[in-house]
Design a protein around this motif. Structure first.
Motif, PDB file in Angstrom:
ATOM      1  N   LYS A 179      34.060  -6.616  12.728  1.00 32.94           N
ATOM      2  CA  LYS A 179      33.707  -5.203  12.590  1.00 32.94           C
ATOM      3  C   LYS A 179      34.178  -4.404  13.793  1.00 32.94           C
ATOM      4  N   SER A 230      40.204   2.082   6.251  1.00 36.43           N
ATOM      5  CA  SER A 230      38.804   1.708   6.432  1.00 36.43           C
ATOM      6  C   SER A 230      38.624   0.223   6.161  1.00 36.43           C
ATOM      7  N   GLN A 231      37.560  -0.337   6.726  1.00 41.14           N
ATOM      8  CA  GLN A 231      37.287  -1.762   6.593  1.00 41.14           C
ATOM      9  C   GLN A 231      35.787  -1.945   6.434  1.00 41.14           C
ATOM     10  N   SER A 232      35.372  -2.731   5.446  1.00 45.15           N
ATOM     11  CA  SER A 232      33.961  -2.960   5.170  1.00 45.15           C
ATOM     12  C   SER A 232      33.666  -4.443   5.212  1.00 45.15           C
ATOM     13  N   ILE A 233      32.719  -4.853   6.070  1.00 45.58           N
ATOM     14  CA  ILE A 233      32.358  -6.258   6.220  1.00 45.58           C
ATOM     15  C   ILE A 233      31.163  -6.568   5.331  1.00 45.58           C
ATOM     16  N   TYR A 234      31.249  -7.640   4.557  1.00 44.47           N
ATOM     17  CA  TYR A 234      30.130  -8.023   3.702  1.00 44.47           C
ATOM     18  C   TYR A 234      29.012  -8.634   4.534  1.00 44.47           C
ATOM     19  N   TYR A 267      35.708  -9.451   3.802  1.00 38.56           N
ATOM     20  CA  TYR A 267      35.725  -8.025   4.084  1.00 38.56           C
ATOM     21  C   TYR A 267      36.665  -7.334   3.111  1.00 38.56           C
ATOM     22  N   THR A 268      36.443  -6.061   2.894  1.00 35.67           N
ATOM     23  CA  THR A 268      37.292  -5.252   2.033  1.00 35.67           C
ATOM     24  C   THR A 268      37.991  -4.204   2.884  1.00 35.67           C
ATOM     25  N   THR A 270      40.596  -0.792   2.745  1.00 30.66           N
ATOM     26  CA  THR A 270      41.124   0.271   1.900  1.00 30.66           C
ATOM     27  C   THR A 270      42.284   0.922   2.623  1.00 30.66           C
ATOM     28  N   SER A 276      42.038  -0.815  -2.579  1.00 36.15           N
ATOM     29  CA  SER A 276      41.167  -1.744  -1.860  1.00 36.15           C
ATOM     30  C   SER A 276      41.504  -3.189  -2.185  1.00 36.15           C
ATOM     31  N   THR A 278      39.899  -7.318  -1.163  1.00 31.72           N
ATOM     32  CA  THR A 278      38.948  -8.154  -0.451  1.00 31.72           C
ATOM     33  C   THR A 278      39.644  -9.415   0.057  1.00 31.72           C
TER      34      THR A 278
END
Length: 298
Positions: A179, A230-234, A267-268, A270, A276, A278
Motif C-alpha cells: 500500500k 489507483s491501487q486497491s489492496i484487499y 490487489y487491484t 486501475t 481494472s 487484479t
C-alpha cells in the motif's frame, strides 16, 4: 536492499548451464482443479469458465530425479453458472507435462511430452464422485539443486493459533508495504524466493533487472507501474490457513469463491483508461530449522 544491491546478489546466485531444460504443465479443463508438485501448489482454477493454461514448473522442482504431481478435481458449472454436484465422465480434464528449454533467440524449443493424464482414461466412474484425487510421478533432469523448503520446520507441530497469528501479521506487513509502495522492502523480503526462482528458470541479468525494477512486482506477479492511476489492496480476511509440502510451507487462501486455491494476498490496479485488473501475489512461507521467524520461500 536497493535495486542495485539485489541485482548484484541475485547475479552471483544464478549459475548458467550448457543444458537448461524447462518443464511446463499444459492444462485443459472443464472441471475445477488444483495442481501440487512436490508439495508446492502451482496452479488452481475454481472459476465458472473452462480453462486452458501453460505454466512453468521448474521452481517447484528442487533437484533432478523423481518428481511427484498431485491432481485434485472438483465439479465444474452448468450453463446457468451453478456448480454441479458431481464430476462427469468424458474428456473433461487433460494435463500434460512437457520438457522444453530456451533457444538463443529466447524462443522455446519444441516441447517433448513427458507425461499425459486424461480423466477419461481412468477407471473411476466420475459421475458418482464429488471429487477425485490422484498422484503421479515423472522424471526431471534439471542441472541445478535448490534447497527450497526441505530445511523447513514441521509447522504442524506448532500451536496452530499462534502460527495463524504470525502468518496473518506477516501478510498484513506485506500488504502495508504494498500500500505504501515500498518496493525495495517488498523485493528484499522475496529475495531468497526470487534467487531460487531465477535459478530454476535460468534468467539472464536483463530479465532479473526487469523483474526487480517494475513497480508493483512481488514474487511472481508482475504489474506495470507506469500507467497505474489507483491501487486497491484487499484486506486480510475470510481466509483459510493451508499447510503444504509435508507441513513445511504455509499460505493464506480465500475461504470460498472463484479465487479459492490462490494466495490471499492480492490487489487491484486501475489504469488511466479506467480498466481494472487484479493481481495475486504468490507467497508461501516457511520457518528454516533453528529459526523462529517466518520467511518467504515461494
Amino acid at each position: 536492499m536497493s535495486t542495485g544491491q539485489r541485482l548484484e546478489y541475485l547475479s552471483e546466485k544464478v549459475i548458467k548451464f550448457k543444458n537448461e531444460p524447462l518443464y511446463q504443465i499444459d492444462i485443459q479443463s472443464f472441471f475445477n482443479f488444483k495442481i501440487i508438485i512436490n508439495g508446492c501448489p502451482v496452479y488452481s482454477n475454481y472459476d465458472k469458465t473452462p480453462v486452458t493454461a501453460r505454466i512453468n514448473i521448474n521452481p517447484s522442482i528442487l533437484k533432478a530425479g523423481k518428481q511427484k504431481i498431485e491432481i485434485e478435481l472438483y465439479p465444474g458449472y452448468d450453463k446457468d453458472g451453478i456448480q454441479k454436484h458431481s464430476l462427469e465422465n468424458g474428456e473433461n480434464f487433460i494435463l500434460k507435462i512437457e520438457k522444453t528449454g530456451w533457444n538463443k533467440d529466447k524462443s522455446l524449443i519444441e516441447p517433448k511430452e513427458i507425461l499425459v493424464f486424461k480423466n477419461n482414461e481412468q477407471s473411476a466412474d466420475f459421475s458418482k464422485l464429488a471429487e477425485y484425487k490422484t498422484s503421479l510421478n515423472f522424471e526431471a533432469s534439471v542441472p541445478y539443486i535448490l534447497q527450497g523448503w526441505e530445511n523447513g520446520e514441521d509447522l504442524s507441530q506448532l500451536d496452530q493459533k499462534d502460527l495463524e497469528l504470525k502468518v496473518v501479521n506477516f501478510y498484513n506487513t506485506i500488504a502495508s508495504a504494498l500500500k505504501e509502495k515500498d518496493y525495495d522492502y517488498l523485493n528484499t523480503q522475496f529475495l531468497n524466493a526470487d534467487s531460487e526462482w531465477y535459478q530454476a528458470e535460468y534468467f539472464p541479468k536483463d530479465i532479473m533487472t526487469k523483474f526487480q525494477t517494475v513497480k508493483g512486482r512481488k514474487g511472481k506477479s508482475v504489474t506495470s507501474g507506469t500507467d497505474v492511476s489507483s491501487q486497491s489492496i484487499y484486506p486480510i480476511e475470510n481466509y483459510i490457513m493451508k499447510l503444504y509440502a509435508n507441513n513445511k510451507m504455509v499460505r493464506l487462501e480465500p475461504k470460498e469463491g472463484s479465487h479459492k486455491g490462490e494466495s490471499l494476498l492480492r490487489y487491484t490496479i486501475t489504469d488511466k483508461n479506467g480498466m481494472s485488473r487484479t493481481s495475486f501475489i504468490d507467497m508461501l512461507l516457511y520457518i528454516p530449522k533453528g529459526a523462529k521467524a517466518l520467511q518467504i520461500i515461494r
